[in-house]
Structure formats: structure tokens, C-alpha cells
Design a protein around this motif. Structure first.
Motif, PDB file in Angstrom:
ATOM      1  N   UNK A  66      69.307  28.291 -15.393  1.00  0.00           N
ATOM      2  CA  UNK A  66      70.105  29.222 -14.604  1.00  0.00           C
ATOM      3  C   UNK A  66      69.134  30.112 -13.836  1.00  0.00           C
ATOM      4  N   UNK A  67      69.235  30.053 -12.510  1.00  0.00           N
ATOM      5  CA  UNK A  67      68.336  30.818 -11.640  1.00  0.00           C
ATOM      6  C   UNK A  67      66.871  30.571 -11.987  1.00  0.00           C
ATOM      7  N   UNK A  68      66.555  29.295 -12.262  1.00  0.00           N
ATOM      8  CA  UNK A  68      65.183  28.896 -12.509  1.00  0.00           C
ATOM      9  C   UNK A  68      64.676  29.155 -13.911  1.00  0.00           C
ATOM     10  N   UNK A  69      65.508  29.686 -14.818  1.00  0.00           N
ATOM     11  CA  UNK A  69      65.089  29.972 -16.183  1.00  0.00           C
ATOM     12  C   UNK A  69      65.835  29.060 -17.150  1.00  0.00           C
ATOM     13  N   UNK A  70      65.106  28.469 -18.094  1.00  0.00           N
ATOM     14  CA  UNK A  70      65.722  27.564 -19.051  1.00  0.00           C
ATOM     15  C   UNK A  70      65.036  27.625 -20.399  1.00  0.00           C
TER      16      UNK A  70
ATOM     17  N   UNK B 168      68.699  30.703  -3.102  1.00  0.00           N
ATOM     18  CA  UNK B 168      67.287  30.925  -2.794  1.00  0.00           C
ATOM     19  C   UNK B 168      66.679  31.762  -3.910  1.00  0.00           C
ATOM     20  N   UNK B 169      65.486  31.377  -4.346  1.00  0.00           N
ATOM     21  CA  UNK B 169      64.788  32.093  -5.406  1.00  0.00           C
ATOM     22  C   UNK B 169      63.323  32.225  -5.040  1.00  0.00           C
TER      23      UNK B 169
ATOM     24  N   UNK C 289      55.404  30.816  -9.910  1.00  0.00           N
ATOM     25  CA  UNK C 289      55.368  30.252 -11.253  1.00  0.00           C
ATOM     26  C   UNK C 289      55.403  28.730 -11.161  1.00  0.00           C
ATOM     27  N   UNK C 290      54.833  28.034 -12.157  1.00  0.00           N
ATOM     28  CA  UNK C 290      54.883  26.571 -12.123  1.00  0.00           C
ATOM     29  C   UNK C 290      56.320  26.045 -12.095  1.00  0.00           C
ATOM     30  N   UNK C 291      56.537  24.962 -11.385  1.00  0.00           N
ATOM     31  CA  UNK C 291      57.834  24.291 -11.289  1.00  0.00           C
ATOM     32  C   UNK C 291      58.912  25.232 -10.751  1.00  0.00           C
ATOM     33  N   UNK C 292      58.562  26.077  -9.792  1.00  0.00           N
ATOM     34  CA  UNK C 292      59.525  27.015  -9.217  1.00  0.00           C
ATOM     35  C   UNK C 292      60.568  26.270  -8.374  1.00  0.00           C
ATOM     36  N   UNK C 293      61.813  26.708  -8.480  1.00  0.00           N
ATOM     37  CA  UNK C 293      62.922  26.053  -7.794  1.00  0.00           C
ATOM     38  C   UNK C 293      62.877  26.344  -6.297  1.00  0.00           C
ATOM     39  N   UNK C 294      62.911  25.319  -5.436  1.00  0.00           N
ATOM     40  CA  UNK C 294      62.983  25.564  -3.985  1.00  0.00           C
ATOM     41  C   UNK C 294      64.408  25.932  -3.575  1.00  0.00           C
ATOM     42  N   UNK C 295      64.581  26.384  -2.322  1.00  0.00           N
ATOM     43  CA  UNK C 295      65.921  26.706  -1.842  1.00  0.00           C
ATOM     44  C   UNK C 295      66.737  25.419  -1.706  1.00  0.00           C
ATOM     45  N   UNK C 296      68.042  25.569  -1.810  1.00  0.00           N
ATOM     46  CA  UNK C 296      68.925  24.414  -1.646  1.00  0.00           C
ATOM     47  C   UNK C 296      70.227  24.867  -1.013  1.00  0.00           C
TER      48      UNK C 296
ATOM     49  N   UNK D 168      64.548   8.002  -1.233  1.00  0.00           N
ATOM     50  CA  UNK D 168      63.444   8.258  -2.161  1.00  0.00           C
ATOM     51  C   UNK D 168      63.009   9.710  -1.999  1.00  0.00           C
ATOM     52  N   UNK D 169      63.036  10.476  -3.094  1.00  0.00           N
ATOM     53  CA  UNK D 169      62.640  11.877  -3.038  1.00  0.00           C
ATOM     54  C   UNK D 169      62.137  12.325  -4.402  1.00  0.00           C
ATOM     55  N   UNK D 170      61.501  13.495  -4.414  1.00  0.00           N
ATOM     56  CA  UNK D 170      60.937  14.050  -5.644  1.00  0.00           C
ATOM     57  C   UNK D 170      61.532  15.428  -5.899  1.00  0.00           C
ATOM     58  N   UNK D 171      61.929  15.670  -7.142  1.00  0.00           N
ATOM     59  CA  UNK D 171      62.446  16.970  -7.555  1.00  0.00           C
ATOM     60  C   UNK D 171      61.271  17.809  -8.059  1.00  0.00           C
ATOM     61  N   UNK D 172      61.074  18.982  -7.466  1.00  0.00           N
ATOM     62  CA  UNK D 172      59.911  19.800  -7.825  1.00  0.00           C
ATOM     63  C   UNK D 172      59.974  20.280  -9.276  1.00  0.00           C
TER      64      UNK D 172
END
Length: 696
Positions: free
Chosen positions: A83-87, A575-576, A590-597, A668-672
Motif C-alpha cells: 500500500x503506497x509502496x510499503x509492504x 504518484x509516489x 529507496x530500492x524498488x520504489x514504485x513509479x507513477x501509474x 514485453x515489459x519489466x515491473x520495477x
């Protein structure tokens, strides 16, 4: 073929009915305003119909349509919520009022919860530690599987499948009520094969790996779930007992776990449904009791639970570093028992004044075995008490405030390797991986919020402080995590993580157009995270736990427009931004930060021998170039997705059909946020999910 399939689906589907504004959902403005006034935090309720009609494989993949919610997937059948990049241990998952306690630190397995037993869900975004304790610093996913049957006999049977990994599943539930007594039972069976990706080969470090039929070897799996509940529901008194057991077994991608394909005699390409070494299995047993006693002025609630999470990782015995070839295939085994007791009371102090108070307690005992080490044995005890006050000054203005105190004790046992390691002095010793550590943590947290409604507007804001106790893995880890391709090392001196956050919400609707904007700002004086380094241990990149000041801020927005009775459009995005303000990586994210979508969707509702809907969605994700070295950036991408649904009345029974299609164009795509991108594995290709269910 796709055109013919859509033509068949168009004749079958029906729109959902729920209390939220998500794709495929129609709500009234008044109903939305009432829900928005319930809490000063950003929250979303998800109905049972939504869960069924947006079935996408795992529970978290189904919930990805909620702005701010993501599924961190690894393999074809496992995913964890963020949730909002935190898990992980920053997000509390509760089931029927009890916090779910598995091996949350593990990146490579799911929630160990039967998604088909879930009646409804609630997502609370932002810190919620005031009511839920330490792990709720990033948010809460509340799952409810305690629906009380209204008939003497009722139930449902569901058949479902996915095309990409050839998943097949069956779920059945039955329940009934006789007077004040009721019962429920659920069974779920799922099997799936190795999943496909839109590429013929990948690279793991300097190794070139060719894939057979574009499938990731040894990612097949299975799941077996069952539960039974017995209860009594009276006017003033309610009690129930529920026993559930969830078992899953899944393979690890063979080319990633020590390059087994290169070194092993196993024929991984013999069958795409085999589960060969390396693999894991997890069994989660849960026994919980829920009791309430209420009058017109107050209500008392008690939740008691026992949980046992047993997990094994097995792989072919190979030597690493100074470790000789071990006996047997048991690499790691974790046995975690959790005892939980929660008590709460709500009192009406006046017509417009309600006070809530409660006590929470939890004890955990986790023991390990096997020839591979990553975390030590540990025991934890946590105690918490809270008070929460809510005032209704008028129908348009509501205030709330609360305070909480927590005490936690963590005891980590020492651990020494079972094999000898040479020392600089020329001798050999059994190297210590973890010292005997005892840490005590105390924290005071608080929260305050306001809801204000005027005309077609609902405005709300919430400010608060939350905390999180460092978990034993963060304090005492020292080993290889093959499945996410890194060596992890803990830090016994970590302080409790604190968070200060301001949440705001702006909601406007006029029955035709609905607009929701939720900005937030989050400051961590001492955020705990795994810092990637340029060092390598036993051939894998070293990550070590550290702390830094971190500022996070972002926004979620959503617009729903009912163009006509048949057509509606939905636009949503998030956006985060995260930035480290101290430490070695100051100025970085931070590592593995969520991009905007962003998502743009259109839905057509029809009434051909029963209502139905067909929706098309374009999902856009931005490039992520803000990284933590030596992490690599990820390009942006977009996918086209389809969903449809219909309910058909068959006398007193209902036949429900749902279809969800992901990545229709097979891009074909990659999820950050995916660990598999580190070894050049793209996300799954085109995937159809379908469910047919009969409710009686």
C-alpha cells in the motif's frame, strides 16, 4: 479467436453492486458521501461481487485495481500486498479481526489465506498503528470471511482458470442457519503449471539462459485450503469459532536458485506441471474465536487466536563457500506459532460522542532448522493499549483523536554454523552468524482527524504518529536469499521505526461525475531498509539493513463519469516520491520504489436477458530512473486489459461468470518492484482468467 470469445462473453455478463467507485462499479452519490464521512483516513471497501468479477489469479492481483494498492509477485501463484509502496511488516493483514501472522519477511510466498473464502475486504491507506499495532505503519488490509448465512442451506461452487500458467481450480462453500445457530465450510483446490513470459531467453549475471516454450522452469505449484466455522448470533450476544488450514507448494525458478539446470541431473523440461527441487511448501493453521456482547449504550468485543505457520524450502544439496555438501534436501525450515488476544469496548457517552478502548497482546515463537541459514530462532512478546474518541458535532462535521502505548520484547537466539570455517590465525571455528540478543521497545503513538461535508463536497484530513518494531530478520539475518538473488545481513542495533504522516482527502460528486483526490506526506526519522552494496558474498550481491531519514509524499486521484445509463468512464492514477535525507545514500530514493501509474477505462453495461458489462482498460506505468546504486533503472510500459461479468438468474439460484484478460497485446515489459527483473525476466505475457460460479 479473441473476437469470437468476446462475442460469447458479451452475452453473459452483469455489473457489480458495491460501496466503492472502482471499474465495473456503480454507486450513488449519497452512499459515497456516507462512506467518506466514516473515517478521516483514506479507506476503500471492496465487495464480494467485485472480488469475483475482477478475479485475476491471486487475491492481491485482484485488488490491484484499488489506487495505491500493488501486488509484489514472484512466480506464477505468489504475491504480496503493498500500500503506497510499503509492504511486508509495514502492512498489517487481518482476517476477521485477527492479524495474520506468517513469515511476512519472505518475499517468495503469498498470504496463506483462501481468497475464495473472503466475503469482502477493506483497504486502509496510511498509518493505522493506533488500532492495529506495530505492523500497520503503512496501512491495513482487512479481510472478512465471517458472513452469517440467512437461509437453512446456502452455498456456492466455483470453477476457475488462467491461461498463462494453465491454472485450474475448484472452490466450494456451504452454510446454513437454524434459529440463532449457523455454520459455514469452505474448500479450495488449485493447480498451475510453469508460467510463460514473452521472451525466448534471459540473462542471469553473465549466463545466457534459453527458455523452453517461453516458460520459466519449475514455477508450477498447487494450493489446498479448507475452513469450517460454527457460531451463535443473538440480538445482544454473538460468538463464533473458525478453524482454517491453508497449504501451498510451489517450485522456485530452477535457473535462478543456484543455476540448478546447469548443475543438476533433473530434467526440468520433462513436464511443465512438475514441482521439482528447488521448491517450498507452506502450511498455515489458524484457530480463531470472535465474541461480542452489546447493549444500546455499549459493546464488548473479544478476539482470540492461535496460528501455526510451517514452511520448508528444499533444494539439491550443494556446497557454498566453506560449507561442504550437506545431507538431505532440507535447506530451511521455519515453524512459527502465534498466540493473540484482543479486547475492545465501545461506549456511547452521549448522542454524538463515542469512546473506544482496547488491549492487544501477541506472543510468537519461531524455530528454524535445515542446513541453510538466514534468520535465527526468536521469541517476541508485544502488549498494547489504546483509546480512541469520536465526536459528531453535526451531520457535516466529525472529529476524532486517539492515543496508544506499546511495549515489545524480542529475544533472538545465537546461532553458529554446523561446519568449520578457517580463521586468519590458521585455525578453524564454527562461525557465529547470530548473537544472543534481547531488545525491549516502547512507543507512544497518536492520531487526530476531521471530516467535513458541505454540499457535494467531502473534505477530510488526518495527522498522526506510528511506529514499527524491528523484526528479527532485520536484527539478526546473515545468509543467502537465493530467490531474490542477494546475500542479506542484519543489524542488531536498529532502533524502532517511527513515522509521521498527514493524509488529506477531497471528494466531490453529483450522481453523474465523481472525483476523489488523496494527497499524503510521510516522514520517517529512521526508516529501516536493505541497502544494496557493491560487495559480493558467495557470488551474490550483499544487502545490509540500515536506517535513514526518509521523506515520502504522493497522491492518488480517481474520476468516474456516468456518461449514460449504459456507458461510464474511469480515470485514475497515483504518484509516489521517496527521498533519503541522511546516510550513505543521501539524496537517493529507496530500492524498488514504485513509479507513477495511470489507468483509463471505459465500461458498457447492457441488459440482454440479464444485466451485464464489458470493460476495456489501458494501464500506463512510467519509467523509473530514480534508483539506489547499483540498482538499475526500468523503462515505462503500457498494457491493454479487458474485464467482463454477468449474473444469470436460474430460479432461486444465480449463475455468475467473470472474465479478466491481462496484457492483451502480449507486450514485453519489466515491473520495477519485481525481483525477477534483476535476472532479466519480464512480466507474464497475455493471460486470460475466467470464473464460473453457481450460488444456491
Amino acid at each position: 479467436m479473441i473476437t469470437s470469445l468476446l462475442a460469447v462473453v458479451l452475452s453473459l455478463f452483469e455489473p457489480a453492486d458495491t460501496t466503492i467507485t472502482l471499474q465495473g462499479v456503480t454507486v450513488s452519490g449519497q452512499r459515497q458521501r456516507e462512506f467518506q464521512m466514516r473515517s478521516s483516513q483514506s479507506a476503500v471497501q471492496i465487495s464480494h461481487d467485485y472480488l469475483q468479477q475482477h478475479f485475476s489469479g491471486s487475491l492481491m492481483q485482484t485488488l490491484e485495481g484499488v489506487p495505491g494498492v500493488k501486488a509484489m509477485a514472484i512466480g506464477s501463484g505468489q504475491s504480496k500486498p503493498t500500500i503506497r509502496g510499503l509492504g511486508f511488516n509495514r502492512l498489517a493483514v487481518t482476517e476477521d479481526g485477527i492479524k495474520h501472522e506468517g513469515q511476512q519477511w519472505g518475499d517468495d510466498h503469498g498470504l496463506e489465506i483462501d481468497q475464495f473464502a473472503v466475503d469482502r475486504a477493506e483497504v486502509i491507506k496510511g498509518p493505522a498503528a493506533l488500532l492495529y499495532g506495530s505492523d500497520a505503519i503503512g496501512g491495513v488490509l482487512n479481510l472478512f470471511s465471517n458472513h452469517i448465512p440467512t437461509e437453512q442451506l446456502e452455498g456456492a461452487v466455483q470453477l476457475f482458470g488462467r491461461s498463462n500458467n494453465e491454472q485450474l481450480g475448484l472452490s466450494a462453500k456451504v452454510g446454513g442457519r437454524l434459529g440463532n445457530w449457523f455454520y459455514r465450510a469452505n474448500l479450495t483446490f488449485i493447480d498451475y503449471a510453469d508460467y510463460k513470459v514473452p521472451t525466448d531467453s534471459i540473462q542471469y549475471y553473465s549466463y545466457y539462459i534459453k527458455l523452453k516454450d517461453q516458460r520459466l522452469r519449475n514455477t508450477a505449484g498447487l494450493e489446498r485450503d479448507g475452513s469450517v466455522m460454527l457460531g451463535y448470533a443473538g440480538y445482544h450476544f454473538h460468538t463464533d469459532v473458525r478453524i482454517s488450514d491453508s497449504y501451498s507448494k510451489s517450485g522456485f525458478f530452477a535457473n535462478a536458485h543456484g543455476l540448478e539446470v546447469r548443475l543438476s541431473d533433473i530434467d526440468y523440461d520433462h513436464s511443465r506441471r512438475d514441482i521439482d527441487l528447488p521448491y517450498q511448501w507452506v502450511n498455515h493453521l489458524k484457530v480463531l474465536s470472535h465474541t461480542t456482547w452489546q447493549t444500546d449504550r455499549w459493546s464488548l468485543e473479544a478476539n482470540l487466536a492461535y496460528q501455526n505457520n510451517l514452511r520448508e524450502e528444499r533444494s539439491e544439496p550443494v556446497s557454498h563457500g566453506y560449507m561442504p555438501i550437506p545431507d538431505g534436501s532440507l535447506e530451511r525450515r521455519f515453524n512459527k506459532s502465534t498466540y493473540t488476544a484482543n479486547m475492545g469496548i465501545k461506549m456511547a457517552l452521549g448522542e454524538h460522542h463515542e469512546l473506544s478502548a482496547g488491549l492487544n497482546s501477541e506472543y510468537q515463537d519461531n524455530s528454524r532448522s535445515g542446513w541453510g541459514f538466514i534468520i535465527p530462532d526468536f521469541k517476541t512478546l508485544s502488549l498494547g493499549a489504546y483509546a480512541f474518541d469520536r465526536w459528531t458535532l453535526s451531520e457535516q462535521l466529525k472529529l476524532n483523536a486517539g492515543i496508544r502505548f506499546d511495549h515489545a520484547l524480542t529475544h533472538i537466539n545465537s546461532y553458529n554454523d554446523w561446519f568449520l570455517t578457517p580463521t586468519a590465525a590458521g585455525s578453524s571455528e564454527y562461525m557465529q552468524r547470530s548473537a544472543d540478543i534481547k531488545r525491549r521497545f516502547n512507543s507512544v503513538t497518536w492520531s487526530a482527524g476531521v471530516n467535513y461535508s458541505v454540499g457535494q463536497w467531502v473534505l477530510k484530513a488526518n495527522i498522526g504518529k506510528s511506529f514499527r518494531v524491528p523484526i528479527p530478520k532485520e536484527l539478526g539475518a546473515d545468509g543467502i536469499n537465493y530467490h531474490i538473488f542477494r546475500y542479506e545481513r542484519g543489524n542488531a542495533n536498529l532502533d524502532p521505526e517511527e513515522s509521521y504522516q498527514i493524509d488529506a482527502g477531497v471528494h466531490w460528486d453529483n450522481e453523474v461525475l465523481c472525483v476523489q483526490v488523496d494527497p499524503y506526506v510521510n516522514f520517517f526519522p529512521n526508516y529501516i531498509y536493505l541497502n544494496p552494496t557493491s560487495q559480493y558474498v558467495e557470488g551474490l550481491q550483499l544487502y545490509h539493513y540500515t536506517q535513514a531519514r526518509v521523506l515520502r509524499y504522493g497522491v492518488e486521484a480517481q474520476v468516474n463519469w456516468m456518461i449514460t445509463d449504459h456507458w461510464d468512464v474511469e480515470l485514475k492514477g497515483e504518484y509516489l516520491k521517496a527521498e533519503q535525507q541522511s546516510g550513505q545514500k543521501k539524496g537517493y530514493t529507496l530500492p524498488f520504489s514504485t513509479p507513477w501509474s495511470a489507468d483509463a477505462g471505459i465500461k458498457y453495461s447492457f441488459d440482454w436477458h440479464g444485466q451485464g458489462f464489458l470493460g476495456l482498460n489501458a494501464h500506463l506505468v512510467g519509467a523509473q530512473h530514480e534508483i539506489v546504486p547499483p540498482e538499475k533503472p526500468t523503462d515505462g510500459y503500457w498494457t491493454l486489459n479487458l474485464s467482463a461479468g454477468k449474473n444469470i438468474l436460474l430460479g432461486r439460484n444465480t449463475l455468475k461468470v467473470a472474465l479478466h484478460a491481462d496484457n492483451l497485446l502480449d507486450k514485453r515489459y519489466y515491473d520495477h518492484t519485481s525481483y525477477y527483473r534483476l535476472i532479466d525476466v519480464p512480466e507474464p505475457g497475455r493471460n486470460f482468467s475466467m470464473m464460473v460460479g453457481l450460488e444456491f
